[in-house]
Design a protein around this motif. Structure first.
Motif, PDB file in Angstrom:
ATOM      1  N   LEU A  26       0.804  -1.225   0.000  1.00 40.83           N
ATOM      2  CA  LEU A  26       0.000   0.000   0.000  1.00 40.83           C
ATOM      3  C   LEU A  26       0.835   1.273   0.000  1.00 40.83           C
ATOM      4  CD1 LEU A  26      -3.047  -0.768   2.346  1.00 40.83           C
ATOM      5  CD2 LEU A  26      -2.824  -1.047  -0.135  1.00 40.83           C
ATOM      6  N   GLY A  27       2.114   1.155   0.358  1.00 39.26           N
ATOM      7  CA  GLY A  27       2.981   2.330   0.357  1.00 39.26           C
ATOM      8  C   GLY A  27       2.864   3.187   1.600  1.00 39.26           C
ATOM      9  N   PHE A  28       2.335   2.616   2.681  1.00 38.84           N
ATOM     10  CA  PHE A  28       2.220   3.355   3.935  1.00 38.84           C
ATOM     11  C   PHE A  28       3.598   3.549   4.547  1.00 38.84           C
ATOM     12  CE2 PHE A  28      -2.397   2.439   5.463  1.00 38.84           C
ATOM     13  CZ  PHE A  28      -2.902   2.775   4.222  1.00 38.84           C
ATOM     14  N   GLU A  29       3.672   4.480   5.461  1.00 39.94           N
ATOM     15  CA  GLU A  29       4.889   4.755   6.221  1.00 39.94           C
ATOM     16  C   GLU A  29       4.847   3.957   7.530  1.00 39.94           C
ATOM     17  OE1 GLU A  29       6.673   8.581   8.694  1.00 39.94           O
ATOM     18  OE2 GLU A  29       4.822   8.793   7.567  1.00 39.94           O
ATOM     19  N   LEU A  30       5.950   3.313   7.868  1.00 35.63           N
ATOM     20  CA  LEU A  30       6.072   2.668   9.172  1.00 35.63           C
ATOM     21  C   LEU A  30       6.490   3.751  10.162  1.00 35.63           C
ATOM     22  CD1 LEU A  30       6.056   0.152  10.983  1.00 35.63           C
ATOM     23  CD2 LEU A  30       8.450  -0.216  10.316  1.00 35.63           C
ATOM     24  N   VAL A  31       5.579   4.144  11.026  1.00 35.86           N
ATOM     25  CA  VAL A  31       5.809   5.244  11.963  1.00 35.86           C
ATOM     26  C   VAL A  31       6.550   4.759  13.199  1.00 35.86           C
ATOM     27  CG1 VAL A  31       4.665   6.974  13.419  1.00 35.86           C
ATOM     28  CG2 VAL A  31       3.754   6.453  11.151  1.00 35.86           C
ATOM     29  N   GLU A  32       6.140   3.586  13.705  1.00 33.69           N
ATOM     30  CA  GLU A  32       6.763   3.064  14.920  1.00 33.69           C
ATOM     31  C   GLU A  32       6.625   1.553  14.965  1.00 33.69           C
ATOM     32  OE1 GLU A  32       6.646   3.652  19.788  1.00 33.69           O
ATOM     33  OE2 GLU A  32       5.413   4.929  18.526  1.00 33.69           O
ATOM     34  N   ASP A  33       7.641   0.923  15.488  1.00 34.63           N
ATOM     35  CA  ASP A  33       7.635  -0.523  15.741  1.00 34.63           C
ATOM     36  C   ASP A  33       8.484  -0.738  16.990  1.00 34.63           C
ATOM     37  OD1 ASP A  33       7.712  -3.266  15.817  1.00 34.63           O
ATOM     38  OD2 ASP A  33       8.491  -3.518  13.780  1.00 34.63           O
ATOM     39  N   THR A  34       7.819  -0.740  18.136  1.00 36.20           N
ATOM     40  CA  THR A  34       8.509  -0.807  19.419  1.00 36.20           C
ATOM     41  C   THR A  34       8.016  -2.010  20.208  1.00 36.20           C
ATOM     42  OG1 THR A  34       8.613   1.608  19.461  1.00 36.20           O
ATOM     43  CG2 THR A  34       9.015   0.463  21.542  1.00 36.20           C
ATOM     44  N   TYR A  35       8.958  -2.814  20.673  1.00 40.79           N
ATOM     45  CA  TYR A  35       8.608  -3.958  21.514  1.00 40.79           C
ATOM     46  C   TYR A  35       8.263  -3.482  22.921  1.00 40.79           C
ATOM     47  CZ  TYR A  35       8.862  -8.392  23.996  1.00 40.79           C
ATOM     48  OH  TYR A  35       8.563  -9.479  24.778  1.00 40.79           O
ATOM     49  N   GLN A  36       7.195  -4.033  23.480  1.00 40.76           N
ATOM     50  CA  GLN A  36       6.762  -3.723  24.841  1.00 40.76           C
ATOM     51  C   GLN A  36       6.868  -4.993  25.678  1.00 40.76           C
ATOM     52  OE1 GLN A  36       2.820  -2.150  24.017  1.00 40.76           O
ATOM     53  NE2 GLN A  36       3.640  -0.080  24.097  1.00 40.76           N
ATOM     54  N   PRO A  37       8.022  -5.190  26.333  1.00 36.56           N
ATOM     55  CA  PRO A  37       8.268  -6.453  27.036  1.00 36.56           C
ATOM     56  C   PRO A  37       7.274  -6.748  28.152  1.00 36.56           C
ATOM     57  CG  PRO A  37       9.968  -4.842  27.570  1.00 36.56           C
ATOM     58  CD  PRO A  37       9.129  -4.246  26.482  1.00 36.56           C
ATOM     59  N   GLU A  38       6.775  -5.718  28.823  1.00 37.06           N
ATOM     60  CA  GLU A  38       5.851  -5.962  29.932  1.00 37.06           C
ATOM     61  C   GLU A  38       4.544  -6.606  29.472  1.00 37.06           C
ATOM     62  OE1 GLU A  38       5.088  -1.967  28.226  1.00 37.06           O
ATOM     63  OE2 GLU A  38       6.901  -2.968  28.928  1.00 37.06           O
ATOM     64  N   GLN A  39       4.205  -6.445  28.205  1.00 39.67           N
ATOM     65  CA  GLN A  39       2.988  -7.060  27.669  1.00 39.67           C
ATOM     66  C   GLN A  39       3.300  -8.070  26.563  1.00 39.67           C
ATOM     67  OE1 GLN A  39       0.379  -3.894  26.486  1.00 39.67           O
ATOM     68  NE2 GLN A  39       0.318  -3.015  28.518  1.00 39.67           N
ATOM     69  N   LYS A  41       4.285  -7.631  23.507  1.00 38.48           N
ATOM     70  CA  LYS A  41       3.675  -7.255  22.247  1.00 38.48           C
ATOM     71  C   LYS A  41       4.458  -6.095  21.654  1.00 38.48           C
ATOM     72  CE  LYS A  41       0.253  -4.002  24.057  1.00 38.48           C
ATOM     73  NZ  LYS A  41      -1.164  -3.700  24.147  1.00 38.48           N
ATOM     74  N   ARG A  42       4.123  -5.778  20.418  1.00 39.14           N
ATOM     75  CA  ARG A  42       4.760  -4.653  19.738  1.00 39.14           C
ATOM     76  C   ARG A  42       3.733  -3.547  19.525  1.00 39.14           C
ATOM     77  NH1 ARG A  42       7.336  -8.077  14.892  1.00 39.14           N
ATOM     78  NH2 ARG A  42       7.605  -6.068  13.866  1.00 39.14           N
ATOM     79  N   TRP A  43       4.210  -2.321  19.580  1.00 42.94           N
ATOM     80  CA  TRP A  43       3.412  -1.144  19.265  1.00 42.94           C
ATOM     81  C   TRP A  43       3.807  -0.769  17.836  1.00 42.94           C
ATOM     82  CZ3 TRP A  43      -0.614   1.311  21.301  1.00 42.94           C
ATOM     83  CH2 TRP A  43      -0.875   2.639  20.951  1.00 42.94           C
ATOM     84  N   VAL A  44       2.962  -1.183  16.880  1.00 42.11           N
ATOM     85  CA  VAL A  44       3.274  -1.006  15.472  1.00 42.11           C
ATOM     86  C   VAL A  44       2.254  -0.049  14.860  1.00 42.11           C
ATOM     87  CG1 VAL A  44       3.553  -2.131  13.229  1.00 42.11           C
ATOM     88  CG2 VAL A  44       4.274  -3.321  15.315  1.00 42.11           C
ATOM     89  N   ILE A  45       2.761   1.065  14.370  1.00 44.80           N
ATOM     90  CA  ILE A  45       1.899   2.096  13.785  1.00 44.80           C
ATOM     91  C   ILE A  45       2.322   2.337  12.339  1.00 44.80           C
ATOM     92  CG2 ILE A  45       1.216   4.512  13.910  1.00 44.80           C
ATOM     93  CD1 ILE A  45       0.540   3.856  16.587  1.00 44.80           C
ATOM     94  N   VAL A  46       1.333   2.306  11.445  1.00 45.09           N
ATOM     95  CA  VAL A  46       1.546   2.655  10.040  1.00 45.09           C
ATOM     96  C   VAL A  46       0.537   3.737   9.670  1.00 45.09           C
ATOM     97  CG1 VAL A  46       2.457   0.379   9.391  1.00 45.09           C
ATOM     98  CG2 VAL A  46      -0.003   0.828   9.194  1.00 45.09           C
ATOM     99  N   ARG A  47       0.876   4.515   8.640  1.00 50.94           N
ATOM    100  CA  ARG A  47      -0.080   5.519   8.172  1.00 50.94           C
ATOM    101  C   ARG A  47       0.157   5.795   6.697  1.00 50.94           C
ATOM    102  NH1 ARG A  47       2.214  10.019  11.650  1.00 50.94           N
ATOM    103  NH2 ARG A  47       4.065  10.537  10.499  1.00 50.94           N
ATOM    104  N   PRO A  48      -0.898   6.215   6.021  1.00 51.41           N
ATOM    105  CA  PRO A  48      -0.739   6.586   4.614  1.00 51.41           C
ATOM    106  C   PRO A  48       0.272   7.717   4.479  1.00 51.41           C
ATOM    107  CG  PRO A  48      -3.059   6.451   5.203  1.00 51.41           C
ATOM    108  CD  PRO A  48      -2.280   6.345   6.473  1.00 51.41           C
ATOM    109  N   ASN A  49       0.975   7.745   3.355  1.00 55.24           N
ATOM    110  CA  ASN A  49       2.017   8.750   3.189  1.00 55.24           C
ATOM    111  C   ASN A  49       1.472  10.173   3.102  1.00 55.24           C
ATOM    112  OD1 ASN A  49       1.048   8.920   0.561  1.00 55.24           O
ATOM    113  ND2 ASN A  49       2.696   7.707  -0.297  1.00 55.24           N
ATOM    114  N   GLY A  50       0.166  10.328   2.938  1.00 52.88           N
ATOM    115  CA  GLY A  50      -0.449  11.657   2.916  1.00 52.88           C
ATOM    116  C   GLY A  50      -0.878  12.146   4.282  1.00 52.88           C
ATOM    117  N   GLY A  51      -0.629  11.358   5.321  1.00 57.84           N
ATOM    118  CA  GLY A  51      -0.997  11.760   6.674  1.00 57.84           C
ATOM    119  C   GLY A  51      -2.366  11.238   7.074  1.00 57.84           C
ATOM    120  N   GLY A  52      -2.961  11.911   8.029  1.00 52.63           N
ATOM    121  CA  GLY A  52      -4.249  11.488   8.550  1.00 52.63           C
ATOM    122  C   GLY A  52      -4.082  10.526   9.707  1.00 52.63           C
TER     123      GLY A  52
END
Length: 133
Positions: A26-39, A41-52
């Protein structure tokens, strides 16, 4: 009071395969990919390259959540990807193997087609006519 929609959560089977689809296809931007050891899981955020608003890719961790992968809206279109050039993006997604559940259609609000993400979640790809939100 000012409010904005920051993220929506999308339940996925696997972080890496979901990132590959949203970023590489889709061409989205990977904003964040952070491991959260206490849970664990990963905090993974993507968004369209136009924002929003961005999407939190949330890996299912129970059989109950797994049931909703690809069907979070009960078979309806769940997400709407606005584009400034429908045919460019439609042709690009088609060339990348994205499945379209409904073909392009000219409407009073613009041109739209329904596609499926890697899990079957339905999306509108839409270029709105001028003046449409």
């Amino acid at each position: 009071m000012m409010q904005t929609l920051a993220h929506i959560s999308l339940v996925v089977r696997d972080y890496d395969e979901a990132i590959a689809f949203y970023v590489d296809i889709l061409g989205f931007e990977l904003v964040e990919d952070t491991y959260q050891p206490e849970q664990d899981k990963r905090w993974v955020i993507v968004r369209p390259n136009g924002g929003g608003a961005s999407i939190l890719l949330a890996r299912a961790f129970s059989p109950h959540q797994e049931k909703y992968i690809g069907d979070q809206a009960g078979g309806r279109v769940f997400l709407f990807l606005r584009t400034d050039d429908f045919w460019r993006d439609f042709n690009d997604l088609t060339a990348k193997g994205v499945t379209f559940a409904r073909p392009p259609k000219e409407t009073e609000y613009g041109v739209v087609a329904v596609f499926k993400d890697l899990y079957g979640t339905l999306w509108d790809l839409v270029e709105f006519t001028d003046g449409r939100p």
